[in-house]
Design a protein around this motif. Structure first.
Motif, PDB file in Angstrom:
ATOM      1  N   LEU A  36      46.398  26.735  47.358  1.00 56.59           N
ATOM      2  CA  LEU A  36      45.930  28.277  47.425  1.00 56.59           C
ATOM      3  C   LEU A  36      46.127  29.136  48.840  1.00 56.59           C
ATOM      4  O   LEU A  36      46.105  30.158  49.034  1.00 56.59           O
ATOM      5  CB  LEU A  36      44.766  27.412  48.132  1.00 56.59           C
ATOM      6  N   SER A  37      47.079  28.092  49.560  1.00 55.85           N
ATOM      7  CA  SER A  37      47.414  29.536  51.043  1.00 55.85           C
ATOM      8  C   SER A  37      49.635  29.202  50.701  1.00 55.85           C
ATOM      9  O   SER A  37      49.064  31.030  51.385  1.00 55.85           O
ATOM     10  CB  SER A  37      47.487  28.253  52.345  1.00 55.85           C
ATOM     11  N   ILE A  38      49.679  29.128  49.454  1.00 53.52           N
ATOM     12  CA  ILE A  38      50.845  30.006  48.705  1.00 53.52           C
ATOM     13  C   ILE A  38      50.550  31.220  47.346  1.00 53.52           C
ATOM     14  O   ILE A  38      51.760  31.397  47.355  1.00 53.52           O
ATOM     15  CB  ILE A  38      52.180  28.847  48.837  1.00 53.52           C
ATOM     16  N   ASP A  39      49.976  30.754  46.858  1.00 47.45           N
ATOM     17  CA  ASP A  39      49.949  30.757  45.818  1.00 47.45           C
ATOM     18  C   ASP A  39      48.426  32.080  45.882  1.00 47.45           C
ATOM     19  O   ASP A  39      47.277  31.605  46.088  1.00 47.45           O
ATOM     20  CB  ASP A  39      49.078  30.307  44.893  1.00 47.45           C
ATOM     21  N   ASN A  40      48.651  33.398  45.884  1.00 51.60           N
ATOM     22  CA  ASN A  40      47.158  34.137  45.929  1.00 51.60           C
ATOM     23  C   ASN A  40      46.815  35.213  44.804  1.00 51.60           C
ATOM     24  O   ASN A  40      45.994  36.028  44.187  1.00 51.60           O
ATOM     25  CB  ASN A  40      48.386  35.502  46.314  1.00 51.60           C
ATOM     26  N   ARG A  41      47.082  33.870  43.147  1.00 52.16           N
ATOM     27  CA  ARG A  41      46.554  34.542  42.115  1.00 52.16           C
ATOM     28  C   ARG A  41      45.149  34.172  42.254  1.00 52.16           C
ATOM     29  O   ARG A  41      45.159  33.371  42.702  1.00 52.16           O
ATOM     30  CB  ARG A  41      47.399  33.985  40.600  1.00 52.16           C
ATOM     31  N   ASN A  42      44.525  35.592  41.537  1.00 52.13           N
ATOM     32  CA  ASN A  42      42.986  35.086  41.190  1.00 52.13           C
ATOM     33  C   ASN A  42      42.885  35.627  39.669  1.00 52.13           C
ATOM     34  O   ASN A  42      42.877  36.346  38.492  1.00 52.13           O
ATOM     35  CB  ASN A  42      42.231  36.417  41.808  1.00 52.13           C
ATOM     36  N   LEU A  43      41.607  34.460  40.244  1.00 51.38           N
ATOM     37  CA  LEU A  43      41.404  34.522  38.420  1.00 51.38           C
ATOM     38  C   LEU A  43      39.561  34.314  37.606  1.00 51.38           C
ATOM     39  O   LEU A  43      39.139  33.942  39.432  1.00 51.38           O
ATOM     40  CB  LEU A  43      41.491  33.446  37.410  1.00 51.38           C
ATOM     41  N   MET A  44      39.233  35.497  37.510  1.00 49.86           N
ATOM     42  CA  MET A  44      37.678  36.209  37.743  1.00 49.86           C
ATOM     43  C   MET A  44      37.599  35.725  38.857  1.00 49.86           C
ATOM     44  O   MET A  44      36.169  35.696  39.185  1.00 49.86           O
ATOM     45  CB  MET A  44      36.643  34.440  37.253  1.00 49.86           C
ATOM     46  N   GLY A  45      37.546  36.425  39.862  1.00 53.84           N
ATOM     47  CA  GLY A  45      36.668  36.584  41.412  1.00 53.84           C
ATOM     48  C   GLY A  45      37.502  35.826  41.964  1.00 53.84           C
ATOM     49  O   GLY A  45      36.775  35.519  43.232  1.00 53.84           O
TER      50      GLY A  45
END
Length: 266
Positions: A36-45
């Motif tokens: 969560l702290s290194i991957d900023n990808r979002n999926l469905m908000g």
């Protein structure tokens, strides 16, 4: 924490394989927190790693619950091992699919965008169906067998299994409509972490409380047996009243969600 250590010790001694699979899920949860702290990808908000984090924690709790409760049943060692292995390995595969799809940045549930994704989703459904059948087995055996505990706690365990199956049925309702929200599309504004919709109905709320009835109701019975020194009949009545209130709450939030109403509107 003392009770948790005792439960972990019992599960580890009685079913080492299940215990180590519990540890795998716990490690996955820690890994998801790091991601969560290194991957900023979002999926469905929400961040792609929120869903595997939630599922890894939920499965950790459930496996520990099954691993401990099964020690109360007068099963043979072989039957306990078979049931524990089926539950733990099916959920490990389920978690593996969720983790894999998160790493790809795509949905794990309701995803039929390709043949491969559809097969993974169908496979997850089969794995959960196997676990529901085992839940039903526990319901039948809790009725017909004498567990190694008091009558009030045994009755609470029975009610917990029944409500767990109810929660699983609600999961089936989400599959039937291929979404968890009602009145709005999935992926809108939601509460922190759980992401329950704050603008429309969300069946995950009733699903969540249904799934955790198997922990909450027996824990209440255990607390009552320690704090309230009375006959089993009175404790069974108290547990039954609590379970009916709890089931009514699940029914209320399910009905509310089906009407497209959020639990908390923000």
């Amino acid at each position: 924490m003392r009770y948790l250590r005792q439960v972990c010790s019992i599960v580890k001694n009685q079913s080492p394989i299940l215990f180590y699979i519990v540890m795998i899920h716990f490690i996955v949860a820690i890994g998801c927190i790091g991601a969560l702290s290194i991957d900023n990808r979002n999926l469905m908000g929400i961040n792609v790693w929120v869903k595997p984090l939630k599922f890894s924690l939920s499965i950790t709790i459930y496996l520990l619950t099954v691993g401990y409760l099964i020690t109360l049943y007068p099963y043979s060692k072989r039957k306990k091992n078979v049931l524990n292995n089926i539950v733990s390995f099916t959920l490990l595969i389920e978690m593996g699919i969720i983790f894999y799809q998160a790493s790809r940045g795509v949905q794990s549930h309701y995803n039929t965008s390709s043949l491969f994704d559809g097969l993974l989703f169908a496979g997850m459904g089969i794995l959960i169906a196997i676990n529901v059948l085992i839940m039903i087995l526990f319901i039948v055996d809790t009725i017909r067998l004498k567990l190694k505990t008091t009558k009030s706690i045994q009755f609470a365990i029975l009610l917990g299994w029944i409500i767990l199956v109810l929660g699983s049925w609600i999961g089936g309702q989400m599959i039937s409509q291929m979404s968890h929200n009602v009145g709005v599309v999935d992926g809108g504004v939601g509460l922190p972490l759980v992401n329950w919709s704050t603008i429309g109905g969300d069946l995950r709320i009733a699903h969540f409380f249904g799934l955790h009835g198997i922990q909450i109701i027996p824990l209440l019975a255990l607390w009552l047996s320690n704090k309230w020194k009375t006959v089993n009949r009175n404790q069974i009545i108290a547990v039954t009243i609590f379970a009916l209130v709890y089931a009514s709450w699940i029914g209320f939030v399910f009905y509310q969600a089906k009407q497209g109403i959020p639990l908390i509107r923000l």
